[in-house]
Structure formats: structure tokens, C-alpha cells
Write a protein that holds these residues in place. Structure first.
Motif, PDB file in Angstrom:
ATOM      1  N   HIS A   1      13.917 -43.567  22.514  1.00 39.42           N
ATOM      2  CA  HIS A   1      12.610 -43.873  23.086  1.00 39.42           C
ATOM      3  C   HIS A   1      12.064 -42.572  23.656  1.00 39.42           C
ATOM      4  CE1 HIS A   1       9.884 -46.009  26.046  1.00 39.42           C
ATOM      5  NE2 HIS A   1       9.642 -46.654  24.925  1.00 39.42           N
TER       6      HIS A   1
ATOM      7  N   SER B   1       8.853 -45.167  19.646  1.00 42.37           N
ATOM      8  CA  SER B   1      10.215 -45.178  19.127  1.00 42.37           C
ATOM      9  C   SER B   1      10.394 -44.080  18.092  1.00 42.37           C
ATOM     10  CB  SER B   1      10.530 -46.535  18.483  1.00 42.37           C
ATOM     11  OG  SER B   1      10.370 -47.584  19.414  1.00 42.37           O
TER      12      SER B   1
ATOM     13  N   CYS C   1      17.406 -44.744  25.774  1.00 43.20           N
ATOM     14  CA  CYS C   1      16.146 -44.616  26.507  1.00 43.20           C
ATOM     15  C   CYS C   1      16.423 -43.924  27.834  1.00 43.20           C
ATOM     16  CB  CYS C   1      15.519 -45.985  26.758  1.00 43.20           C
ATOM     17  SG  CYS C   1      14.011 -45.902  27.765  1.00 43.20           S
TER      18      CYS C   1
ATOM     19  N   TYR D   1      14.706 -44.593  32.586  1.00 44.35           N
ATOM     20  CA  TYR D   1      14.423 -46.030  32.503  1.00 44.35           C
ATOM     21  C   TYR D   1      13.780 -46.567  33.778  1.00 44.35           C
ATOM     22  CZ  TYR D   1      15.375 -50.754  30.649  1.00 44.35           C
ATOM     23  OH  TYR D   1      15.270 -52.029  30.137  1.00 44.35           O
TER      24      TYR D   1
ATOM     25  N   ARG E   1       8.392 -47.246  30.567  1.00 43.04           N
ATOM     26  CA  ARG E   1       9.633 -47.051  29.814  1.00 43.04           C
ATOM     27  C   ARG E   1      10.348 -48.378  29.545  1.00 43.04           C
ATOM     28  NH1 ARG E   1      11.377 -42.255  27.163  1.00 43.04           N
ATOM     29  NH2 ARG E   1      10.523 -40.493  28.315  1.00 43.04           N
TER      30      ARG E   1
ATOM     31  N   TYR F   1      10.670 -49.946  25.766  1.00 39.73           N
ATOM     32  CA  TYR F   1      11.984 -49.875  25.123  1.00 39.73           C
ATOM     33  C   TYR F   1      12.506 -51.275  24.799  1.00 39.73           C
ATOM     34  CZ  TYR F   1      16.937 -48.809  24.362  1.00 39.73           C
ATOM     35  OH  TYR F   1      18.212 -48.702  23.833  1.00 39.73           O
TER      36      TYR F   1
ATOM     37  N   ALA G   1      20.036 -47.843  28.153  1.00 40.93           N
ATOM     38  CA  ALA G   1      18.935 -47.421  29.007  1.00 40.93           C
ATOM     39  C   ALA G   1      19.519 -46.721  30.224  1.00 40.93           C
ATOM     40  CB  ALA G   1      18.104 -48.623  29.429  1.00 40.93           C
TER      41      ALA G   1
END
Length: 252
Positions: A138, A147, A160, A163, A169, A173, A187
Motif C-alpha cells: 500500500h 495498491s 501497509c 497504518y 491508510r 488498505y 499492517a
């Protein structure tokens, strides 16, 4: 005996934190008493200030710091391979994930890092330096959050970063995982360090009281399951990450 393959996702370090806890944690997992640590600032175009920040932080530690410069490359192919395979840690900085991957592939660094990883070098990084190891990530490499189903694939799934700290975010995601745009993944809140051994999560630490690592997986149409991983505070015992994000709709 085949070397253990390890990589770490970082939600902080010398570029964002004053306490040095995550960097000390990384060095604690390096092989050898005085590890060779190479910083790769490719994602910011080898920004001099970023390089100096790394050198200032690591020259004071019991290690041998160096820098991989690709925008002013001085090593030929053989010398570059020798240099990277000699490192105990490759520490990748933040910036543009998409540009990082493109430059690495142009210079063959992607292949060399795979070889270093298979040989036991610890690979780690923050932001783009965490994204690059996975199958997808991400990213804001293209402006808006989106993405990027592309990466080195050394870590199964997606990543990701930021986060908890960057608006948008989490819902973006979660939606990507729910719709299959990105595979299930990890994440990472700012302040967290996650160590993977042969592709499996083996240790998670945090320097921030409310920071955590989350496993995000698809769960039916437009939905995900979000599982908080237990983290060890650096310098303290295990603790449970608050369950405030464990389950919920992916599209908000």
C-alpha cells in the motif's frame, strides 16, 4: 547447513525516533559481534541529508556502517555483488516504493538482495523499505494512496506502513485486501518492529504504548478480519495490543 533467512518490517528507526530502540533491536539480530550495516537510500534518490542522518546514528554504534549509492554508482557489477553479499544487515530507507523497485531492477540489485537474503543477510527497512520485500504493498508512490501489486516477493502477501499515523491508510488498505487488489498481509503502526524468519512471523516489538502489528485477511464480500498481534515493549514483557481494530467492515 542452509542459512536462516530473515527480514524485518520497521515502523520507525533513526529517521523518525530519538531513542534508537528499533535500531538497537535490529542490530541485536545481526550476525556477528560487529555487523556490517548497509543503508540503501534509493527511495529518496540517495538524498545526502538522509545518508548523513544514517551515518550519524550508526557510527556511534558497534557496527560498520556503509551506504549503497546507485544515483552516483561507483562499483561495477562484480564489486557491487561482493559488497552487498558481505553485509550483515541491509537497511532500506523510506520514499517512493515504485521508484525504489525500478532503480533496483535496473542495476540488478533486486537479484543481489535475494542472494544476500538466501545467504543469511538480515534485510529490513521503514515505509518503502518495508513495502519492497512483500509481494505487494500500500503506497503513495503515485500521489493518492493506492495498491502496488509488485515487490520482491521475499515476504508472502502484502504490507501497509504508517497504518495508524496517516489518514486514509487503514480504510484504503482494508478495502484493497477485501477486494483482492492486494493479498492478505501485515499492517504496521509507527513504532513497531516485526521480524520474519523464513517467511514466518517470529518476533514483534514496539517502542510506542499503543502501536501494534495487524494481520489483515479477506473475510467474505467487501469485508476483512483484522487480528492484532501480541507485541513485546522494547525493554519490557509481552503485552496485548488493544483490540480496537480487530474486526469490522472494510468499506467505510
Amino acid at each position: 547447513m542452509k542459512p536462516t533467512r530473515r527480514l524485518a518490517l520497521l515502523g520507525g528507526g533513526f529517521s523518525t525516533d530519538d531513542d534508537g530502540l528499533l535500531d538497537d533491536w535490529v542490530l541485536g539480530h545481526a550476525r556477528g559481534p560487529r555487523p556490517k550495516v548497509c543503508f540503501a537510500p534509493t527511495a529518496t534518490g540517495d538524498t545526502p541529508a538522509y545518508i548523513e542522518q544514517f551515518l550519524t546514528a550508526f557510527r556511534s554504534r558497534d557496527c560498520e556502517p556503509s551506504v549503497l549509492r546507485l544515483f552516483r554508482r561507483e562499483l561495477d557489477a562484480d564489486a557491487l555483488r561482493t559488497f552487498l553479499l558481505a553485509q550483515d544487515v541491509v537497511y532500506v530507507g523510506g520514499g517512493s516504493t515504485a521508484n525504489l523497485l525500478a532503480v533496483w531492477r535496473t542495476h540488478g540489485v533486486d537479484r543481489l538482495l535475494r542472494e544476500a537474503y538466501d545467504g543469511g543477510t538480515l534485510l529490513c527497512g521503514i515505509s518503502a523499505g518495508a513495502n519492497c520485500w512483500a509481494e505487494g504493498s500500500h503506497t503513495d508512490s503515485f500521489g493518492p494512496l493506492t495498491s502496488l501489486p509488485d515487490g520482491l516477493g521475499l515476504l508472502p502477501g502484502s504490507v501497509c506502513p504508517h497504518y495508524d499515523s496517516e489518514p486514509g491508510r487503514r480504510p484504503s488498505y482494508r478495502k484493497a485486501v477485501a477486494t483482492g487488489t492486494l493479498p492478505a498481509g501485515w499492517a504496521v503502526d509507527d513504532g513497531v518492529g516485526a521480524l520474519f524468519t523464513d517467511g514466518l512471523l517470529t518476533e514483534t516489538v514496539t517502542r510506542a504504548p499503543d502501536a501494534g502489528l495487524y494481520r489483515v485477511e479477506p473475510d467474505g464480500e467487501d469485508d476483512v478480519t483484522e487480528r492484532a498481534v501480541v507485541c513485546r515493549p522494547l525493554g519490557g514483557p509481552l503485552r496485548g495490543v488493544p483490540a480496537r481494530r480487530q474486526v469490522g467492515p472494510a468499506v467505510q
